[in-house]
Design a protein around this motif. Structure first.
Motif, PDB file in Angstrom:
ATOM      1  N   LEU A 178       0.828  -1.201   0.000  1.00 18.71           N
ATOM      2  CA  LEU A 178       0.000   0.000   0.000  1.00 18.71           C
ATOM      3  C   LEU A 178       0.867   1.257   0.000  1.00 18.71           C
ATOM      4  CD1 LEU A 178      -2.752  -1.143   2.506  1.00 18.71           C
ATOM      5  CD2 LEU A 178      -3.022  -0.814   0.036  1.00 18.71           C
ATOM      6  N   ALA A 179       1.968   1.223   0.752  1.00 18.33           N
ATOM      7  CA  ALA A 179       2.867   2.383   0.781  1.00 18.33           C
ATOM      8  C   ALA A 179       3.498   2.620  -0.585  1.00 18.33           C
ATOM      9  CB  ALA A 179       3.957   2.163   1.840  1.00 18.33           C
ATOM     10  N   LEU A 180       3.879   1.559  -1.285  1.00 20.68           N
ATOM     11  CA  LEU A 180       4.456   1.703  -2.612  1.00 20.68           C
ATOM     12  C   LEU A 180       3.435   2.237  -3.607  1.00 20.68           C
ATOM     13  CD1 LEU A 180       6.617  -1.542  -2.789  1.00 20.68           C
ATOM     14  CD2 LEU A 180       7.474   0.788  -3.015  1.00 20.68           C
ATOM     15  N   LEU A 181       2.200   1.768  -3.514  1.00 21.57           N
ATOM     16  CA  LEU A 181       1.146   2.258  -4.407  1.00 21.57           C
ATOM     17  C   LEU A 181       0.865   3.731  -4.170  1.00 21.57           C
ATOM     18  CD1 LEU A 181      -1.300  -0.785  -4.272  1.00 21.57           C
ATOM     19  CD2 LEU A 181      -0.078   0.021  -6.292  1.00 21.57           C
ATOM     20  N   ASP A 182       0.882   4.146  -2.905  1.00 24.88           N
ATOM     21  CA  ASP A 182       0.663   5.566  -2.587  1.00 24.88           C
ATOM     22  C   ASP A 182       1.786   6.434  -3.155  1.00 24.88           C
ATOM     23  OD1 ASP A 182      -1.684   5.070  -1.230  1.00 24.88           O
ATOM     24  OD2 ASP A 182      -0.729   4.977   0.740  1.00 24.88           O
ATOM     25  N   ALA A 183       3.005   5.936  -3.066  1.00 23.53           N
ATOM     26  CA  ALA A 183       4.165   6.737  -3.459  1.00 23.53           C
ATOM     27  C   ALA A 183       4.424   6.723  -4.960  1.00 23.53           C
ATOM     28  CB  ALA A 183       5.414   6.233  -2.725  1.00 23.53           C
ATOM     29  N   HIS A 184       3.917   5.696  -5.665  1.00 19.08           N
ATOM     30  CA  HIS A 184       4.284   5.526  -7.073  1.00 19.08           C
ATOM     31  C   HIS A 184       3.047   5.205  -7.910  1.00 19.08           C
ATOM     32  CE1 HIS A 184       8.433   5.655  -5.795  1.00 19.08           C
ATOM     33  NE2 HIS A 184       8.131   4.773  -4.870  1.00 19.08           N
ATOM     34  N   PRO A 185       2.393   6.237  -8.436  1.00 23.79           N
ATOM     35  CA  PRO A 185       1.161   6.029  -9.202  1.00 23.79           C
ATOM     36  C   PRO A 185       1.361   5.292 -10.514  1.00 23.79           C
ATOM     37  CG  PRO A 185       1.867   8.338  -9.291  1.00 23.79           C
ATOM     38  CD  PRO A 185       2.730   7.664  -8.272  1.00 23.79           C
ATOM     39  N   ASP A 186       2.608   5.063 -10.955  1.00 22.34           N
ATOM     40  CA  ASP A 186       2.812   4.327 -12.198  1.00 22.34           C
ATOM     41  C   ASP A 186       2.782   2.809 -11.992  1.00 22.34           C
ATOM     42  OD1 ASP A 186       5.168   4.271 -10.786  1.00 22.34           O
ATOM     43  OD2 ASP A 186       6.460   4.545 -12.520  1.00 22.34           O
ATOM     44  N   LEU A 187       2.564   2.351 -10.762  1.00 26.87           N
ATOM     45  CA  LEU A 187       2.317   0.926 -10.527  1.00 26.87           C
ATOM     46  C   LEU A 187       0.884   0.632 -10.962  1.00 26.87           C
ATOM     47  CD1 LEU A 187       4.044   0.530  -7.049  1.00 26.87           C
ATOM     48  CD2 LEU A 187       4.716  -0.643  -9.145  1.00 26.87           C
ATOM     49  N   GLU A 188       0.731  -0.222 -11.975  1.00 25.36           N
ATOM     50  CA  GLU A 188      -0.580  -0.412 -12.603  1.00 25.36           C
ATOM     51  C   GLU A 188      -1.217  -1.758 -12.305  1.00 25.36           C
ATOM     52  OE1 GLU A 188      -0.651   1.621 -16.741  1.00 25.36           O
ATOM     53  OE2 GLU A 188       1.297   0.619 -16.548  1.00 25.36           O
ATOM     54  N   LEU A 189      -0.405  -2.743 -11.933  1.00 25.99           N
ATOM     55  CA  LEU A 189      -0.918  -4.093 -11.726  1.00 25.99           C
ATOM     56  C   LEU A 189      -0.271  -4.678 -10.483  1.00 25.99           C
ATOM     57  CD1 LEU A 189      -2.532  -6.563 -12.881  1.00 25.99           C
ATOM     58  CD2 LEU A 189      -0.464  -7.183 -14.114  1.00 25.99           C
ATOM     59  N   VAL A 190      -1.084  -5.322  -9.646  1.00 25.21           N
ATOM     60  CA  VAL A 190      -0.587  -5.964  -8.431  1.00 25.21           C
ATOM     61  C   VAL A 190      -0.866  -7.459  -8.526  1.00 25.21           C
ATOM     62  CG1 VAL A 190      -0.822  -6.153  -5.919  1.00 25.21           C
ATOM     63  CG2 VAL A 190      -0.971  -3.908  -7.029  1.00 25.21           C
ATOM     64  N   VAL A 191       0.142  -8.262  -8.230  1.00 26.28           N
ATOM     65  CA  VAL A 191      -0.022  -9.717  -8.121  1.00 26.28           C
ATOM     66  C   VAL A 191       0.261 -10.069  -6.672  1.00 26.28           C
ATOM     67  CG1 VAL A 191       0.711 -11.969  -8.953  1.00 26.28           C
ATOM     68  CG2 VAL A 191       0.773 -10.004 -10.497  1.00 26.28           C
ATOM     69  N   SER A 192      -0.782 -10.508  -5.945  1.00 24.56           N
ATOM     70  CA  SER A 192      -0.659 -10.672  -4.491  1.00 24.56           C
ATOM     71  C   SER A 192      -0.997 -12.080  -4.034  1.00 24.56           C
ATOM     72  CB  SER A 192      -1.585  -9.684  -3.781  1.00 24.56           C
ATOM     73  OG  SER A 192      -1.578  -9.916  -2.384  1.00 24.56           O
ATOM     74  N   ASP A 193      -0.159 -12.578  -3.127  1.00 26.41           N
ATOM     75  CA  ASP A 193      -0.439 -13.841  -2.456  1.00 26.41           C
ATOM     76  C   ASP A 193      -1.575 -13.653  -1.450  1.00 26.41           C
ATOM     77  OD1 ASP A 193      -0.077 -16.505  -1.806  1.00 26.41           O
ATOM     78  OD2 ASP A 193       1.350 -16.057  -0.207  1.00 26.41           O
ATOM     79  N   TYR A 194      -2.182 -14.762  -1.051  1.00 28.06           N
ATOM     80  CA  TYR A 194      -3.256 -14.690  -0.050  1.00 28.06           C
ATOM     81  C   TYR A 194      -2.687 -14.652   1.366  1.00 28.06           C
ATOM     82  CZ  TYR A 194      -7.028 -16.048   3.048  1.00 28.06           C
ATOM     83  OH  TYR A 194      -7.918 -16.084   4.093  1.00 28.06           O
ATOM     84  N   ILE A 208      -6.919  -1.811  -1.768  1.00 29.23           N
ATOM     85  CA  ILE A 208      -6.475  -1.315  -3.071  1.00 29.23           C
ATOM     86  C   ILE A 208      -7.661  -0.784  -3.864  1.00 29.23           C
ATOM     87  CG2 ILE A 208      -5.532  -2.014  -5.316  1.00 29.23           C
ATOM     88  CD1 ILE A 208      -3.633  -3.883  -3.819  1.00 29.23           C
ATOM     89  N   ARG A 209      -8.776  -1.480  -3.829  1.00 28.28           N
ATOM     90  CA  ARG A 209      -9.955  -1.039  -4.573  1.00 28.28           C
ATOM     91  C   ARG A 209     -10.455   0.309  -4.071  1.00 28.28           C
ATOM     92  NH1 ARG A 209     -11.212  -2.119  -9.224  1.00 28.28           N
ATOM     93  NH2 ARG A 209     -13.455  -2.239  -8.924  1.00 28.28           N
ATOM     94  N   ARG A 210     -10.341   0.529  -2.747  1.00 28.70           N
ATOM     95  CA  ARG A 210     -10.818   1.806  -2.182  1.00 28.70           C
ATOM     96  C   ARG A 210      -9.882   2.956  -2.532  1.00 28.70           C
ATOM     97  NH1 ARG A 210     -12.375  -1.345   2.421  1.00 28.70           N
ATOM     98  NH2 ARG A 210     -10.391  -0.856   3.449  1.00 28.70           N
ATOM     99  N   SER A 211      -8.581   2.730  -2.391  1.00 26.45           N
ATOM    100  CA  SER A 211      -7.640   3.843  -2.525  1.00 26.45           C
ATOM    101  C   SER A 211      -7.001   3.957  -3.907  1.00 26.45           C
ATOM    102  CB  SER A 211      -6.530   3.721  -1.474  1.00 26.45           C
ATOM    103  OG  SER A 211      -5.864   2.468  -1.582  1.00 26.45           O
ATOM    104  N   HIS A 212      -7.013   2.881  -4.684  1.00 24.83           N
ATOM    105  CA  HIS A 212      -6.394   2.893  -6.016  1.00 24.83           C
ATOM    106  C   HIS A 212      -7.305   2.148  -6.997  1.00 24.83           C
ATOM    107  CE1 HIS A 212      -2.637   4.431  -4.307  1.00 24.83           C
ATOM    108  NE2 HIS A 212      -2.828   3.561  -3.332  1.00 24.83           N
ATOM    109  N   PRO A 213      -8.455   2.728  -7.323  1.00 26.63           N
ATOM    110  CA  PRO A 213      -9.457   2.003  -8.120  1.00 26.63           C
ATOM    111  C   PRO A 213      -9.011   1.670  -9.536  1.00 26.63           C
ATOM    112  CG  PRO A 213     -10.076   4.315  -7.849  1.00 26.63           C
ATOM    113  CD  PRO A 213      -8.921   4.076  -6.935  1.00 26.63           C
TER     114      PRO A 213
END
Length: 436
Positions: A178-194, A208-213
């Motif tokens: 979340l901190a990286l997404l806030d700092a770097h808007p050019d991150l476009e795709l996230v692949v996340s483990d459960y 992510i859906r709330r803060s980076h739709p």
């Protein structure tokens, strides 16, 4: 792990790659056709060769000269994929093109960490191959965030994506992601483990859906519980992949999501542009303008706004018809695009014959100087219309945006200054004092 610094992330973003494409294909006819297609579609120079001997000489003569290679798996002097070994060993990202395919061949190809393979088995083979090369080159402009608390697992996935030419950033926890997404808007795709210690993949997906739709999310898990995939999708993920990966499935799902991102960007760009002049439209100006002004304020910089109107446009439109009026608009827009678009400025068509320019970093004196240059340049270029040479002129109203002033209020004052310029005889620039 520690989050990468802003500088580190910025340095990883590639610029335009001017290197060429290397095609290794023993069929001269097919090599020529492929070269023509690739050069037309990518704009990059294509070098062809027909043997392992020629390939080795090219690579030795010009190391680092090729952005990507297309390799025929079976050549007369390299029947067991030796040409592929050469390109991979020399660090050239490679797409394999082959007419021979079975499970053993597939395993032999994929274990060499190639971008992809395309089969020579149908009439769509050539466009499929060109499309695969284009996607690989385009992938270098896409930054993907991989989130997994297990370093080894995360590195394996990051390596898979890097082979596909994506720019990969890693996070070891949901909070770090979340901190990286806030700092770097050019991150476009996230692949996340459960499974993660601070928050599970479902919670991360919801945040992510709330803060980076606009960011797309692919969930991954080794869980055998089939409800895990449904949980990810319900939480806002766009896709799900189960471990252990089938590599081609992972490639296809990520490519599909990246393609969706590209299509959405195109639609957003079309929605932000004026259909006639291709300048930004009024909606985009008022959506983006306030944020640009605020950015200038935070940096301690001034901002000014200019409102421009084509002189006697109604008469021109009545005399030469709508087609003539459109040509006048296009001529003025092209000049404005050349003189004022890009950099720190925001240029838009905001009305029938009205254009607005937001000058970030320019106080009133500088905005007046820039506007006067624009007025002079437009007046200097004549337009041939209906056998008549027309001297186009514009009137411009300018004002500096106040320290706490809303953009629409500033535009209103610029409009008053524009009215003054028209009343004073047109073809001039007038200023409105900044409101205290």
């Amino acid at each position: 792990m520690n989050a990468p610094s802003t500088a580190a992330l910025a340095d990883d973003k590639p610029g335009k790659d001017e290197r060429g494409i290397l095609v290794i294909e023993d069929s001269r006819t097919f090599a020529i056709a492929l070269r023509q297609f690739l050069e037309a579609e990518t704009g990059l120079p294509v070098t062809t060769c027909a043997s392992l001997k020629d390939l080795s000489e090219l690579i030795v003569a010009a190391p680092g000269a090729y952005a990507i290679a297309v390799v025929d798996l079976n050549l007369p002097d390299a029947p067991r994929g030796e040409a592929l070994d050469w390109t991979v060993a020399h660090g050239i990202p490679t797409v394999v093109f082959t007419a021979t395919f079975d499970l053993a061949t597939r395993g032999r190809i994929m274990e060499r960490e190639v971008i992809d393979y395309v089969l020579k088995d149908n009439e769509f083979a050539l466009p499929n191959l060109v499309g695969t090369v284009k996607r690989a080159l385009d992938n270098r402009n896409t930054r993907i965030l991989v989130v997994d608390d297990t370093r080894t697992t995360r590195k394996v996935l990051a390596r898979m994506l890097s082979i596909q030419q994506y720019v990969v950033v890693e996070a070891g926890s949901g909070a770090e992601a979340l901190a990286l997404l806030d700092a770097h808007p050019d991150l476009e795709l996230v692949v996340s483990d459960y499974y993660m210690p601070d928050m599970d993949g479902f919670e991360l997906a919801r945040k992510i859906r709330r803060s980076h739709p606009n960011v797309r999310l692919i969930g991954i898990s080794s869980s055998t519980d089939r409800k895990t995939s449904a949980g990810f999708l319900k939480a806002g993920a766009h896709d799900f992949v189960a471990r252990p990966f089938v590599l081609e499935e992972l490639q296809c799902r990520i490519a599909s999501n990246v393609e969706t991102l590209t299509q959405l960007k195109r639609l957003q760009e079309l929605a932000a542009r004026d259909y006639l002049t291709n300048l930004f439209n009024r909606r985009h100006f008022f959506e983006q303008g306030p944020a640009l002004v605020e950015t200038a304020r935070q940096a301690g910089l001034p901002a000014s706004i200019a409102l421009l109107d084509i002189d006697h446009f109604k008469q021109l439109n009545d005399r030469h018809g709508h087609d003539g009026g459109d040509r006048v608009l296009d001529a003025v827009a092209r000049n404005l695009s050349r003189l004022a678009e890009g950099g720190t400025n925001l240029l838009a068509r905001v009305g029938g014959e009205e254009f607005a320019i937001l000058f970030r970093g320019a106080d009133l004196a500088e905005a007046l100087r820039l506007s006067e240059t624009i007025r002079e340049e437009i007046a200097r270029e004549a337009l041939l219309l209906g056998g008549e040479t027309l001297a186009l002129t514009v009137s411009i109203g300018v004002t500096e945006i106040g320290a706490s002033e809303r953009l629409d209020a500033s535009l209103g004052r610029a409009d008053q200054a524009l009215y003054t310029a028209k009343q004073a005889g047109r073809n001039r620039v007038c200023a409105a004092a900044q409101r205290s």
